[in-house]
Design an enzyme around this catalytic site. Structure first.
Site, short mmCIF file in Angstrom:
data_model
loop_
_atom_site.label_atom_id
_atom_site.label_comp_id
_atom_site.label_asym_id
_atom_site.label_seq_id
_atom_site.Cartn_x
_atom_site.Cartn_y
_atom_site.Cartn_z
N SER A 176 18.52 52.65 -4.40
CA SER A 176 18.49 52.99 -5.72
C SER A 176 17.57 52.02 -6.43
O SER A 176 16.67 52.26 -7.35
CB SER A 176 19.26 53.66 -6.41
OG SER A 176 20.34 52.62 -6.41
N HIS A 204 17.77 59.81 -3.83
CA HIS A 204 16.48 59.50 -4.14
C HIS A 204 15.49 59.88 -2.63
O HIS A 204 14.17 59.82 -3.14
CB HIS A 204 16.06 57.99 -4.34
CG HIS A 204 17.03 57.29 -5.44
ND1 HIS A 204 16.83 57.44 -6.64
CD2 HIS A 204 18.27 56.81 -5.39
CE1 HIS A 204 17.51 56.97 -7.62
NE2 HIS A 204 18.33 56.58 -6.91
N LYS A 236 17.58 64.02 -9.68
CA LYS A 236 16.76 63.38 -9.80
C LYS A 236 15.47 64.01 -9.38
O LYS A 236 14.99 64.97 -10.30
CB LYS A 236 16.86 62.34 -8.70
CG LYS A 236 17.72 61.26 -9.26
CD LYS A 236 18.85 60.36 -8.54
CE LYS A 236 19.55 59.53 -9.34
NZ LYS A 236 20.71 58.91 -8.76
C1 LIG Z 1 22.20 58.75 -9.30
C2 LIG Z 1 22.79 58.25 -8.12
C3 LIG Z 1 24.17 58.55 -7.80
C4 LIG Z 1 24.83 59.37 -8.74
O1 LIG Z 1 24.52 60.67 -8.88
P1 LIG Z 1 24.54 61.43 -10.55
O2 LIG Z 1 24.21 62.97 -9.95
O3 LIG Z 1 23.68 60.98 -11.35
O4 LIG Z 1 26.24 61.20 -10.80
C5 LIG Z 1 24.56 58.51 -6.59
N1 LIG Z 1 24.00 57.89 -5.59
C6 LIG Z 1 22.79 57.15 -5.59
C7 LIG Z 1 22.30 56.56 -4.62
C8 LIG Z 1 22.21 57.46 -7.07
O5 LIG Z 1 21.15 56.91 -7.25
#
Ligand SMILES: *Cc1c(COP(=O)(O)O)cnc(C)c1O
Length: 392
Positions: A176, A204, A236
């Site tokens: 990320s 992502h 995302k």
């Molecule tokens: C954003 C993210 C999460 C968390 O997801 P949310 O729905 O925002 O709680 C988990 N793993 C990764 C790799 C992320 O980038």
């Protein structure tokens, strides 16, 4: 006795690690209003531009009209409504897995999957750059927990040699804060040789990667035998909220029976599931969003190389500029902001010490002209930063 919060906060400030929340006064999009200033936004994870899409908004409005607002209770009591169920079936079909289970956040999906699968006497092995939620899940599980060198299958194999009990290998699909892809073919080979399971968190990758947006597993052509535990998040590229775990019938039933972060929480508002059903349809069918985004990524990398910036080795819309020093990263972010561009400086402990960076993210909602404005501002700001360093 005192907690002395004031000196903890002062120390944080002195280390240039103090966090502040920009106040967003507009919807998500390439142009945003933040703290009273109009800015071009290059730090959102809305990679496909679906967070403020009219059809997704309409689906949520219709969903609220039909199903009300609150989830009402946990899934096991009376909170598992028809839109949640339809979304789970659509996610299973999308990921090519027998079943999928819906969560309210990715953080909870990760806590749930890891703690339901391993415990005392077992082993969990994680890439050292994994997302914080995965690392927290590993600690909470009570399993033996070890972190291998970033994307290094040899380092992983060494640790596998000492593993005890059920062994779960956990990795981000797309890292990320770096934007690079997990070397899943190598990781899955090592795992198979040792009888370990692989869990991929592709928060992502879903959306930008794969021919139909199926993420890193579609990109590498890996099925449920290679990656039995597949996690995706919906906040995302899907542009909505929530997360899912996809896998076998037995995996999903195990989570429903034993995963405390699944059982002891209220279901997400059903209208959000209605919105996600629509955004998934757009994510899958509108391949032009992925293709256009890939062209923007290529243009950014070309332009940044001309300026002399050190971009990290990333094929995804996450394009970090490595700076190193936290104060310098903050200064570059401030110089960009003076020029109307919003890019976050990412500092420890989110990234390893000495690797502060600007995390630029691109979206299919950006125009080519907006990307050129970013490149112009980067060139000016970078020259200014170099000049300031010489004068210091
Ligand atoms: C954003 C993210 C999460 C968390 O997801 P949310 O729905 O925002 O709680 C988990 N793993 C990764 C790799 C992320 O980038």
């Amino acid at each position: 006795m005192s907690f002395d919060l004031a000196s903890r906060l002062a120390a944080r400030r002195a280390e240039h690690l103090y966090r502040q929340r920009p106040l967003l006064q507009s919807p998500q999009g390439p142009e945003v209003m933040v703290d009273g200033q109009r800015l071009l936004n290059f730090c959102s994870n809305d990679y496909l531009g679906l967070a403020n899409h009219p059809e997704v908004i309409a689906a949520m409005q219709q969903g609220a009209a039909q199903w009300g607002v609150g989830g009402g209770a946990s899934h096991l009591v009376i909170g598992h409504s028809t839109p949640h169920h339809q979304l789970e079936e659509a996610l299973a079909e999308f990921t090519g897995r027998p079943r999928a289970l819906l969560f309210s956040t990715g953080y909870m999906a990760n806590l749930a999957a890891v703690t339901a699968l391993v415990g005392q006497g077992d082993t969990v092995l994680q890439d050292r750059l994994n997302h914080a939620s995965l690392l927290d899940a590993g600690l909470l599980s009570g399993a033996r927990f070890s972190r291998y060198l970033h994307n290094d299958a040899d380092s992983l194999a060494k640790r596998l040699g000492k593993a005890e009990g059920n062994t779960l290998i956990v990795t981000d699909g797309v890292f990320s804060m770096d934007g690079d892809l997990a070397d899943l073919p190598a990781i899955c080979r090592v795992a198979r040789a040792r009888g370990a399971w692989v869990m991929v968190d592709d928060a992502h990758g879903f959306g930008p990667l794969g021919a139909t947006g199926g993420g890193v597993v579609e990109h590498f052509g890996l099925g449920p035998d290679e990656v039995p535990v597949l996690v995706g998040t919906l906040g995302k590229a899907f542009g909505t909220a929530g997360a899912f775990v996809a896998g076998s019938e037995e995996l999903i039933e195990t989570l429903i029976q034993f995963a405390r972060p699944y059982i002891y929480t209220t279901s997400q508002p059903p209208a959000v599931a209605c919105a996600t059903l629509k955004s998934m349809e757009l994510l899958r069918s509108e391949g032009w969003r992925r293709e256009y985004l890939a062209r923007l990524v290529a243009r950014l990398r070309e332009g940044a190389a001309q300026i002399g910036l050190s971009l990290m080795d990333s094929p995804t819309p996450i394009q970090p500029v490595l700076i190193g020093d936290s104060a310098r990263a903050l200064r570059l972010s401030a110089l960009l902001r003076e020029r109307g561009i919003l890019v976050g400086a990412i500092r420890p402990p989110t990234v390893p010490a000495g690797s502060a960076r600007l995390r630029i993210t691109l979206s299919a909602a950006h125009s080519e002209a907006q990307l050129e404005r970013l490149l112009d501002a980067l060139a000016e700001s970078w020259r200014q930063l170099v000049k300031e360093a010489e004068n210091a």
